[in-house]
Design an enzyme around this catalytic site. Structure first.
Site, PDB file in Angstrom:
ATOM      1  N   SER A   1       0.970  -1.211   0.083  1.00 51.50           N
ATOM      2  CA  SER A   1      -0.032   0.206  -0.086  1.00 51.50           C
ATOM      3  C   SER A   1       0.915   1.143   0.027  1.00 51.50           C
ATOM      4  O   SER A   1       1.722   1.433   0.867  1.00 51.50           O
ATOM      5  CB  SER A   1      -0.879   0.010   1.252  1.00 51.50           C
ATOM      6  OG  SER A   1      -1.859  -0.996   1.258  1.00 51.50           O
TER       7      SER A   1
ATOM      8  N   GLU B   1      -6.187  -2.807  14.217  1.00 55.49           N
ATOM      9  CA  GLU B   1      -5.924  -3.006  15.950  1.00 55.49           C
ATOM     10  C   GLU B   1      -7.013  -2.172  16.502  1.00 55.49           C
ATOM     11  O   GLU B   1      -7.302  -0.947  16.389  1.00 55.49           O
ATOM     12  CB  GLU B   1      -4.703  -2.943  16.444  1.00 55.49           C
ATOM     13  CG  GLU B   1      -3.647  -3.555  15.664  1.00 55.49           C
ATOM     14  CD  GLU B   1      -3.210  -3.241  14.379  1.00 55.49           C
ATOM     15  OE1 GLU B   1      -3.315  -2.025  14.032  1.00 55.49           O
ATOM     16  OE2 GLU B   1      -3.170  -3.954  13.152  1.00 55.49           O
TER      17      GLU B   1
ATOM     18  N   ASN C   1      -0.558   6.068   8.223  1.00 52.85           N
ATOM     19  CA  ASN C   1      -1.299   6.378   9.351  1.00 52.85           C
ATOM     20  C   ASN C   1      -1.062   5.961  10.664  1.00 52.85           C
ATOM     21  O   ASN C   1      -0.102   5.097  10.764  1.00 52.85           O
ATOM     22  CB  ASN C   1      -2.611   5.672   9.307  1.00 52.85           C
ATOM     23  CG  ASN C   1      -2.685   4.199   9.583  1.00 52.85           C
ATOM     24  OD1 ASN C   1      -2.325   3.275   8.391  1.00 52.85           O
ATOM     25  ND2 ASN C   1      -2.882   3.578  10.559  1.00 52.85           N
TER      26      ASN C   1
HETATM   27  I1  8IG Z   1      -1.896   0.714   5.412  1.00 46.87           I
HETATM   28  O1  8IG Z   1      -2.738   0.859  11.257  1.00 46.87           O
HETATM   29  C1  8IG Z   1      -2.106   0.057   7.120  1.00 46.87           C
HETATM   30  N1  8IG Z   1      -2.048  -1.058   7.155  1.00 46.87           N
HETATM   31  N2  8IG Z   1      -2.432  -3.693  11.151  1.00 46.87           N
HETATM   32  N3  8IG Z   1      -2.607  -1.355  11.317  1.00 46.87           N
HETATM   33  C2  8IG Z   1      -2.652  -2.742  10.422  1.00 46.87           C
HETATM   34  N4  8IG Z   1      -2.250  -2.592   9.169  1.00 46.87           N
HETATM   35  C3  8IG Z   1      -2.330  -1.360   8.821  1.00 46.87           C
HETATM   36  C4  8IG Z   1      -2.431  -0.097   9.293  1.00 46.87           C
HETATM   37  C5  8IG Z   1      -2.540  -0.135  10.776  1.00 46.87           C
HETATM   38  N5  8IG Z   1      -2.386   0.688   8.120  1.00 46.87           N
END
Ligand code: 8IG
Length: 262
Positions: free
Chosen positions: A28, A183, A225
């Site tokens: 991503s 989470e 993020n």
């Molecule tokens: I992009 O905040 C992405 N992938 N587990 N937690 C988890 N996977 C993610 C996150 C996140 N942001």
């Protein structure tokens, strides 16, 4: 490995190249970086290669590209998407790209991902080198009595090389949750105590599979993020895509420079 060898032979046939040198999985936020690595010599739809499925995540490209690394004799296999453990297609599907890359001759595996950050100083758009991981999936790509040492899973030589390109590149420990839900704030607090700096849903199983095949592994996360509870704002996939777009140029140049030095 049989399916991977079949996939590698289709790739060799379609690209006209009997082998490749380095493989990258673009997670991503990393999709736009493929163009900055060098010239794309050929592009194959995932669905035409044995064992691969079409992209399940918005913002991921369902193609495998053969790229001539700029100013180098090396050829890269660039996987525009990955199969995630949370898709329920099994660990073998998750590591199929890695095994295909190994069967195609690649000795280096570059795993990228988008993830949540636990350190407030890492704003969305910050790339972070993976130094080590916590595999919280309770799964392994290895079956049977294969007791592989993971002390130097994320190859120190490659991390040094990345630091030559960008001395300020931070390093962190990546915790892989199963997902697909993010989470809870309590789970983020838990892995913080356990030593995690990053949380995501990929990479660790692929890294183990690559290491077990003797490949050197480089892992780079893009913090897209703040992890849940670290920032007051709820998480959204749109925020992830936007952070990726905003950081694409920096990440692409970083990756291109690292891969150019391999
Ligand atoms: I992009 O905040 C992405 N992938 N587990 N937690 C988890 N996977 C993610 C996150 C996140 N942001």
């Amino acid at each position: 490995m049989d399916v991977a060898r079949g996939a590698a032979s289709v790739i060799a046939e379609r690209t006209g190249l009997p082998s490749h040198d380095v493989a990258l999985v673009l997670g991503s936020g990393w999709g736009p970086t493929a163009d900055l690595l060098g010239e794309t010599l050929s592009s194959i739809d995932n669905t035409e290669v044995p064992g691969f499925a079409k992209a399940a995540v918005e913002g991921h490209s369902g193609t495998i590209r053969s790229v001539h690394i700029a100013n180098s004799e090396r050829r890269a296999l660039v996987f525009g998407t990955r199969t995630h453990y949370y898709e329920g297609r099994g660990v073998r599907s998750v590591v199929h790209a890695v095994r295909t890359a190994a069967a195609a001759g690649c000795s280096t595996m570059v795993l990228t991902n988008g993830c949540g950050g636990l350190r407030p100083e890492w704003a969305p758009g910050t790339p972070v080198l993976i130094r080590d991981h916590l595999n919280l999936t309770a799964a392994s790509p290895l079956v049977g009595a294969t007791f592989v040492d993971l002390t130097d899973l994320y190859t120190p030589r490659l991390r040094e090389l990345a630091h030559e390109v960008d001395p300020d590149l931070p390093e962190g420990v990546y915790a892989q949750f199963r997902g697909p839900h993010y989470e809870t704030p309590a789970e983020v607090s838990m892995v913080k105590v356990l030593g995690a700096d990053l949380v995501g849903m990929s990479t660790t199983l692929e890294a183990i599979a690559a290491h077990a095949l003797g490949m050197e592994v480089l892992g780079i996360s893009l913090v897209t993020n703040a992890a849940a509870g670290i920032s007051p704002a709820p998480l959204s996939h749109e925020e992830v895509l936007e952070a990726g777009r905003a950081a694409a140029d920096r990440c692409g140049r970083l990756l291109a420079q690292i891969v150019g030095r391999l």
